[in-house]
Write a protein that holds these residues in place. Structure first.
Motif: not given
Length: 415
Positions: A240-259
């Motif tokens: 396994l290797d880990l490569i640095t990538v990026n994604a469009d900001y609106e497509n990722i969340i770094k904390t769970p969404l508030e319910f």
């Protein structure tokens, strides 16, 4: 000889529910009770990750793998022809189950891949002309595994093309060797203690040095190291290797969404009207995968199989309820976080639309019956918002055997 009776009805005309209930979030409008949280820890995915990597920490005590019988997987190929007589025996021999290791190795998925009950990509069906059988209900297909999922490898098939693995859902089977990578103890420890981001939209493009690498669907998670998003990849040595990538900001969340209502509506709009995919067939969702992905963005990891999902949280047995009693009980349950279950199918209770209880689910079809009670199907084939008795406007709808409401056996309130 096949009984040449058409068992599945494909039509451009929708069932009444899909005409009268908006197929978007405008059908839901009640605010979430602030006391009814899915996950108290909304500041991070720590709780989710702890459960996600549990397979690397403990092998279930009841792990006792067995291969399905030929009777269970069926006798028909994709072209309706019968399998060759020795087809099953050759697969069992290649499975190499006598080589099962007592010291499984940690691996991670690096290419979205299918979990298979036997070491083959070829499908196997029961009689394709029976209602609810044939394409695409491949009895060897078990689940779709996404990039980044942890697993344990116990041994390899004799031809070395497949690894026999165990995943978090207590599910086991075969995956293509070139779709997974071995993880060292040091890297495994780092991954279990990393921060993570979750993909919050389907077909989210992932870029490496501004070049497109792959796309990921809602629910996939990627580690974060020193603020950088990492993508697991298999190196030339199978590690396994880990490569640095990026994604469009609106497509990722770094904390769970508030319910809350706004976020429930957001996720419903992203998941609705997607093609049905039995056990992840062609990368699509069945009822269990839809339910799993819906709760994932709110920080709640639930099992992949519908029967196991019915055991999450507070469980309410509805099997002895009469129809009207059952309906009244369902209407009293917490909206947006209650799973309703019948054998083989789960839905999420979404409250009421025009005073009619509605549900969100991925559904293949409606069981119907002719005058001599031969069963057939009306095909829905996607994720939808419906009533509890979807398809009741169809000729052939049986008030007892076609009704989802009638068949519901339990409710589980996801805590």
């Amino acid at each position: 000889m096949f009984d040449q009776i058409q068992k599945n009805i494909f039509t451009q005309d929708s069932i009444l529910d899909l005409k009268t209930i908006p197929q978007d979030s405008s059908a839901i409008s009640v605010e979430v009770d602030p006391m009814l949280k899915v996950n108290d820890n909304i500041n991070s995915f720590d709780d989710y990750i702890s459960d996600y990597f549990v397979i690397w920490k403990n092998i279930p005590s009841d792990f006792n793998p067995a291969l399905p019988s030929r009777l269970e997987i069926g006798d028909y190929e994709y072209n309706f022809a019968s399998h060759l007589d020795d087809w099953y025996d050759l697969l069992v021999d290649n499975a190499n189950m006598s080589s099962l290791s007592d010291d499984p190795q940690k691996f991670m998925v690096t290419t979205s891949t299918d979990l298979r009950y036997l070491p083959t990509n070829s499908p196997s069906y029961h009689n394709p002309l029976d209602a609810g059988q044939g394409y695409h209900f491949d009895n060897i297909q078990q689940n779709l595994l996404r990039i980044g999922e942890p697993l344990l490898v116990f041994h390899y098939s004799k031809d070395q093309k497949y690894a026999f693995v165990l995943i978090n859902a207590k599910a086991y089977g075969f995956v293509a060797v070139n779709h997974i990578a071995k993880v060292t103890k040091e890297r495994a420890l780092g991954l279990m203690n990393s921060d993570y981001a979750m993909i919050a939209n389907d077909d989210s493009s992932i870029y490496y040095k501004d070049d497109y690498v792959t796309s990921l669907d809602m629910g996939a998670i990627l580690p974060i190291d020193n603020g950088d998003l990492k993508l697991p990849v298999r190196n030339i040595d199978g590690g396994l290797d880990l490569i640095t990538v990026n994604a469009d900001y609106e497509n990722i969340i770094k904390t769970p969404l508030e319910f809350n209502l706004a976020n429930v509506k957001l996720i419903v709009d992203k998941l609705i009207d997607k093609p049905y995919g039995w056990a992840g067939h062609l990368g699509n969702r069945d009822c269990a995968q839809l339910t799993k992905d819906y709760f994932a963005v709110f920080g709640k990891l639930i099992p992949i199989f519908s029967a196991e999902q019915s055991k999450v949280g507070e469980i309410i047995d509805l099997s002895s309820y009469g129809k009207m009693q059952k309906l009244a009980k369902i209407k009293s349950l917490p909206i947006y976080k209650t799973i309703l279950y019948t054998k083989g199918h789960v839905v999420i209770y979404m409250g009421e639309y025009n005073k009619l209880p509605i549900i969100f689910h991925a559904r293949w079809g409606v069981p119907l019956y002719d005058s001599t009670f031969n069963e057939y199907r009306y095909i829905i084939g996607k994720s939808v918002l419906t009533s509890l008795e979807f398809g009741s406007d169809l000729a052939g709808f049986d008030l007892k055997h076609s009704s989802f409401l009638e068949s519901i056996s339990s409710a589980s309130i996801v805590i």
